[in-house]
Design a protein around this motif. Structure first.
Motif, PDB file in Angstrom:
ATOM      1  N   TYR A   2       0.912  -0.964  -0.133  1.00 46.26           N
ATOM      2  CA  TYR A   2       0.146  -0.037  -0.089  1.00 46.26           C
ATOM      3  C   TYR A   2       0.988   1.215   0.112  1.00 46.26           C
ATOM      4  O   TYR A   2       1.927   1.274   0.812  1.00 46.26           O
ATOM      5  N   SER A   3       0.624   2.179  -1.037  1.00 43.76           N
ATOM      6  CA  SER A   3       1.632   3.082  -1.201  1.00 43.76           C
ATOM      7  C   SER A   3       0.937   4.438  -1.542  1.00 43.76           C
ATOM      8  O   SER A   3      -0.068   4.468  -1.748  1.00 43.76           O
ATOM      9  N   THR A   4       1.497   5.671  -1.858  1.00 46.34           N
ATOM     10  CA  THR A   4       0.981   6.674  -2.558  1.00 46.34           C
ATOM     11  C   THR A   4       2.057   7.052  -3.460  1.00 46.34           C
ATOM     12  O   THR A   4       3.444   6.543  -3.342  1.00 46.34           O
ATOM     13  N   THR A   5       1.820   8.197  -4.339  1.00 42.09           N
ATOM     14  CA  THR A   5       2.750   8.540  -5.541  1.00 42.09           C
ATOM     15  C   THR A   5       3.776   9.355  -4.844  1.00 42.09           C
ATOM     16  O   THR A   5       4.865   9.385  -5.614  1.00 42.09           O
ATOM     17  N   TRP A   6       3.647  10.016  -3.962  1.00 44.40           N
ATOM     18  CA  TRP A   6       4.391  10.993  -3.209  1.00 44.40           C
ATOM     19  C   TRP A   6       5.430  10.606  -2.165  1.00 44.40           C
ATOM     20  O   TRP A   6       6.431  11.351  -1.861  1.00 44.40           O
ATOM     21  N   CYS A   7       5.404   9.653  -1.837  1.00 41.80           N
ATOM     22  CA  CYS A   7       5.974   8.754  -0.713  1.00 41.80           C
ATOM     23  C   CYS A   7       7.472   8.371  -1.156  1.00 41.80           C
ATOM     24  O   CYS A   7       7.585   7.291  -1.769  1.00 41.80           O
ATOM     25  N   CYS A  10       8.040   4.600  -0.102  1.00 38.69           N
ATOM     26  CA  CYS A  10       7.235   3.769  -0.802  1.00 38.69           C
ATOM     27  C   CYS A  10       8.199   3.645  -2.206  1.00 38.69           C
ATOM     28  O   CYS A  10       8.324   2.275  -2.687  1.00 38.69           O
ATOM     29  N   ASN A  28      -2.358   2.117  -4.577  1.00 37.71           N
ATOM     30  CA  ASN A  28      -2.367   3.455  -4.308  1.00 37.71           C
ATOM     31  C   ASN A  28      -3.271   3.648  -3.456  1.00 37.71           C
ATOM     32  O   ASN A  28      -4.546   3.838  -3.865  1.00 37.71           O
ATOM     33  N   GLU A  30      -4.404   6.598  -2.401  1.00 40.13           N
ATOM     34  CA  GLU A  30      -5.189   7.876  -2.845  1.00 40.13           C
ATOM     35  C   GLU A  30      -6.163   7.797  -3.628  1.00 40.13           C
ATOM     36  O   GLU A  30      -7.185   8.415  -4.010  1.00 40.13           O
ATOM     37  N   GLU A  31      -5.965   6.356  -4.433  1.00 42.38           N
ATOM     38  CA  GLU A  31      -7.261   6.034  -5.631  1.00 42.38           C
ATOM     39  C   GLU A  31      -8.040   4.886  -5.136  1.00 42.38           C
ATOM     40  O   GLU A  31      -8.975   4.840  -5.965  1.00 42.38           O
ATOM     41  N   ALA A  36      -7.283   2.690   1.781  1.00 42.46           N
ATOM     42  CA  ALA A  36      -6.837   3.428   2.579  1.00 42.46           C
ATOM     43  C   ALA A  36      -7.504   3.303   3.918  1.00 42.46           C
ATOM     44  O   ALA A  36      -6.757   3.435   4.988  1.00 42.46           O
ATOM     45  N   ARG A  47      -2.459   6.649   8.295  1.00 35.14           N
ATOM     46  CA  ARG A  47      -2.353   6.550   6.986  1.00 35.14           C
ATOM     47  C   ARG A  47      -0.833   6.239   6.611  1.00 35.14           C
ATOM     48  O   ARG A  47      -0.348   7.001   5.710  1.00 35.14           O
TER      49      ARG A  47
END
Length: 73
Positions: A2-7, A10, A28, A30-31, A36, A47
């Motif tokens: 589980y990640s985000t694009t800005w991390c 990650c 992601n 965020e999506e 989440a 989170r």
């Protein structure tokens, strides 16, 4: 994973998996609201990413490269 694009953590974990030819699924948060919610549940209301779930059911949260290497040793 589980990640985000800005991390940054990650991105590091993904690079580590890629460089060791270890397949993973990137989700992601965020999506994906359900993802989440799961991350919040397993991280005591936070989170926190990356949250990595392994086939054996174990979880690593924000692992270092050393912690990832130990997991696969």
């Amino acid at each position: 994973m589980y990640s985000t694009t800005w991390c940054g953590d990650c991105r590091m974990a993904k690079r580590w998996f890629d460089s060791h030819s270890i397949a993973y699924e990137d989700i992601n948060i965020e999506e994906d609201e359900q993802a989440a919610e799961f991350v919040v549940k397993v991280n005591g209301g936070k989170r926190t990413v990356p949250t990595i779930i392994f086939p054996d059911g174990s979880i690593l949260v924000e692992p270092s490269a050393r912690e990832l290497a130990a997991k696969f040793a």
